[in-house]
Scaffold this active site. Structure first.
Site, PDB file in Angstrom:
ATOM      1  N   GLY A  96       0.781  -1.222   0.000  1.00  0.00           N
ATOM      2  CA  GLY A  96       0.000   0.000   0.000  1.00  0.00           C
ATOM      3  C   GLY A  96       0.815   1.276   0.000  1.00  0.00           C
ATOM      4  N   SER A  97       0.317   2.261   0.749  1.00  0.00           N
ATOM      5  CA  SER A  97       0.860   3.618   0.680  1.00  0.00           C
ATOM      6  C   SER A  97       2.259   3.776   1.240  1.00  0.00           C
ATOM      7  CB  SER A  97      -0.086   4.579   1.414  1.00  0.00           C
ATOM      8  OG  SER A  97      -1.347   4.621   0.769  1.00  0.00           O
ATOM      9  N   THR A  98       2.811   2.727   1.861  1.00  0.00           N
ATOM     10  CA  THR A  98       4.207   2.818   2.288  1.00  0.00           C
ATOM     11  C   THR A  98       5.133   3.028   1.095  1.00  0.00           C
ATOM     12  OG1 THR A  98       4.426   0.399   2.180  1.00  0.00           O
ATOM     13  CG2 THR A  98       3.826   1.366   4.315  1.00  0.00           C
TER      14      THR A  98
END
Length: 595
Positions: free
Chosen positions: A312-314
């Site tokens: 995801g957004s990592t």
């Protein structure tokens, strides 16, 4: 030898002159010759008898001495003279970085039977069933009476069980000494250690071999007789490992998660100080692998290394760091963040259909975790340069770490890289990697732009790996990640005094029927601390967590993975020797005085 004639001429002539019978001379000489021959034969026989007696004496003395030696020593199992037949039972200990035992050897005994020497096999079978509940007395009696000469009963016994077997008193039950592998801390660091079992076995020894984890990956080193007295020193800290597993387990239970993983790593040396995967197992009693169903449901599954997830957004910080490294943007550059964004037949939306646009600074793209803003930055970078940057961070290959499971955890990357792939991978969808991959990539940001190789061996030397970004890009990225914790999606991870920086990631799990399952997510918080001089990276991943304290269930990383990571940092930072930086409270202008 001079032979004496039987009828010497001189004596014959003399005897005839005297009127004597010459035949008497011949008979006398013949008698003397026979006596001489008998004397010589007797002498030879006496010499032969002497040497034969000495030979028998030496042989029987040797046999007697050997029998006495064998009677005075412990019984030793006969071994083949063929190369490689010897059983090497010695195995080196494993310790943490401070010398505390993680794995060692314990002297124990195996139980075997020689049925032909048994007095009462039926009674023996019944008594053994009382000591070892898994033994069927009927089946055991059948095996003891079917004509075989040897039978293994138990490979390992406790001292109490051995005493009870001894009290049975049957001469057909025998004990064989051996070493077994012991993990005194139980489940602690189970996925790192892996476990061991017996290989080649004899009645007086058994070969101990690694079956998983570092025990198998470094099996040759641990079995090397030349290094048997030198423990294998790991980079793990036993105290940190215990704290991380305790907090991670509590968070997993409170958040109803299916599984969890955590990695704490030194950003300069690549040393893993703690690696946890839950649910865990006891390597002293390692369970069998699952034969059907999802392998990820097994407690043997190492989620930190083997778990390949969309994170995801990592990934957004990598997209931004790449663009800054190429000189395309700076933290203050304004980019299009107007949502939703159409790209062909696809629609890029924000979480809960928010709209952070029309314009957003690059720093706020990270702080607010804007999908649209990140997508537009990725399009500026381009597919080829984005793929190359991800590859330089290690997202295309398995991690190089001393675990036998690591080579099989290869990231799942797109075979083709069109623009829509450039967009989705920029915020961590369409590309899957393990938490270990993520920790390595965040370590490169934390240490000033140098890629490190993760290791479980204690060395303490800063690595001189390849540079993947400039020091200025890395420093700017850290400042943005600090903003995420201060006033972004990870405020619950802010630990007073330790300046935590990091990025959240909430990724829906792919459904088996296609698409994604909105109610099943993998939540990740990749953090580094302290932000002013990063020394450590902590990655926490939760599988299918849900926070239920509010009126509605919350499944985002900010509500699940972040507070767990914050509590780990709160406990771990003092153990790491980090002193908190306490900021003084603001002075009240109404009460302040001055001289």
């Amino acid at each position: 030898m001079i032979r004496t004639p039987l009828r010497p001429l001189a004596r014959i002539l003399s005897a005839r002159q005297k009127g004597e019978n010459p035949d008497t001379i011949e008979r006398e000489n013949l008698r003397l010759r026979h006596e001489e021959i008998r004397d010589r034969g007797r002498a030879r026989a006496e010499v032969r008898l002497l040497f034969l007696s000495l030979g028998f004496l030496a042989a029987f003395s040797t046999i007697g001495a050997r029998m006495g030696l064998l009677a005075a020593t412990e019984p030793v199992e006969p071994r083949s003279a063929a190369a490689g037949a010897q059983i090497l039972a010695t195995r080196a200990d494993i310790t943490d970085r401070n010398g505390r035992i993680l794995a060692t050897n314990m002297q124990t005994y195996a139980l075997y039977a020689q049925p032909r020497d048994m007095v009462d096999p039926g009674r023996v079978a019944r008594e053994l069933a009382k000591i070892f509940p898994e033994i069927d007395p009927v089946a055991m009696e059948r095996r003891l009476t079917d004509g075989r000469t040897f039978l293994w009963i138990r490979r390992v016994m406790s001292p109490e069980q051995m005493q009870r077997v001894h009290e049975i008193g049957d001469p057909g039950l025998l004990f064989g000494p051996r070493e077994m592998r012991l993990y005194p801390n139980g489940q602690l660091a189970a996925h790192v250690l892996g476990g061991a079992s017996f290989g080649a076995e004899g009645v007086s020894s058994a070969e101990v071999i690694g079956t998983a984890g570092i025990e198998k990956a470094l099996d040759a080193r641990l079995r090397d007789p030349a290094q048997a007295g030198t423990p294998l020193e790991l980079s793990l800290d036993l105290t940190l490992q215990a704290a991380v597993e305790e907090i991670l387990g509590t968070g997993m239970t409170m958040l109803n998660a299916k599984g969890a993983a955590a990695i704490l790593m030194d950003v300069k040396t690549g040393e893993i100080l703690s690696l946890a995967s839950l649910p865990a197992f006891d390597p002293n009693d390692r369970p069998n692998p699952l034969v059907k169903g999802d392998p990820g449901d097994s407690p043997l599954f190492n989620r930190a290394v083997q778990g390949v997830y969309e994170l995801g957004s990592t990934f957004k910080i990598f997209t931004v760091a790449n663009a800054m490294n190429l000189g395309l943007v700076s933290p203050e550059t304004m980019v299009d963040a107007n949502a939703p964004r159409r790209w062909g037949k696809f629609t890029i939306k924000e979480f809960q259909n928010k709209n952070y646009g029309p314009l957003l600074s690059v720093e706020n793209v990270i702080v607010k975790s804007s999908n649209v803003g990140t997508a537009n930055i990725a399009l500026m970078v381009g597919a080829e340069r984005q793929a190359a940057f991800f590859q330089s961070l290690g997202f295309f290959d398995p991690t190089v770490i001393e675990l036998v499971e690591a080579p099989g955890a290869k990231p799942i990357v797109p075979k083709r890289w069109p623009d829509i792939t450039t967009i989705t991978t920029s915020y961590g969808h369409g590309i899957s990697a393990s938490p270990m991959h993520l920790a390595v990539a965040y370590a490169a940001i934390a240490n000033g732009g140098v890629k490190v190789t993760p290791t479980l061996l204690h060395g303490g030397v800063a690595q001189n790996g390849p540079r993947v970004m400039t020091a200025e890009t890395a420093a700017a990225s850290v400042r943005m990640l600090r903003g995420v914790v201060e006033h972004g999606t990870a405020t619950l991870g802010d630990v007073p005094g330790y300046q935590v920086a990091g990025k959240t990631g909430t990724a829906e799990k792919p459904s088996r029927t296609g698409g994604y399952d909105e109610d099943k997510v993998v939540n990740t918080f990749a953090s580094l601390f302290p932000a002013d001089d990063p020394k450590y990276v902590l990655v926490v991943t939760l599988d299918e967590p849900v926070e239920t304290s509010g009126s509605e269930p919350r499944r985002t990383a900010g509500w699940t993975a972040v507070p767990v990571a914050g509590e780990i940092i709160r406990r771990a930072a003092p153990l790491l020797g980090l002193r908190p930086v306490v900021e003084p409270p603001p002075v009240d202008g109404l009460t302040a005085v001055s001289n």
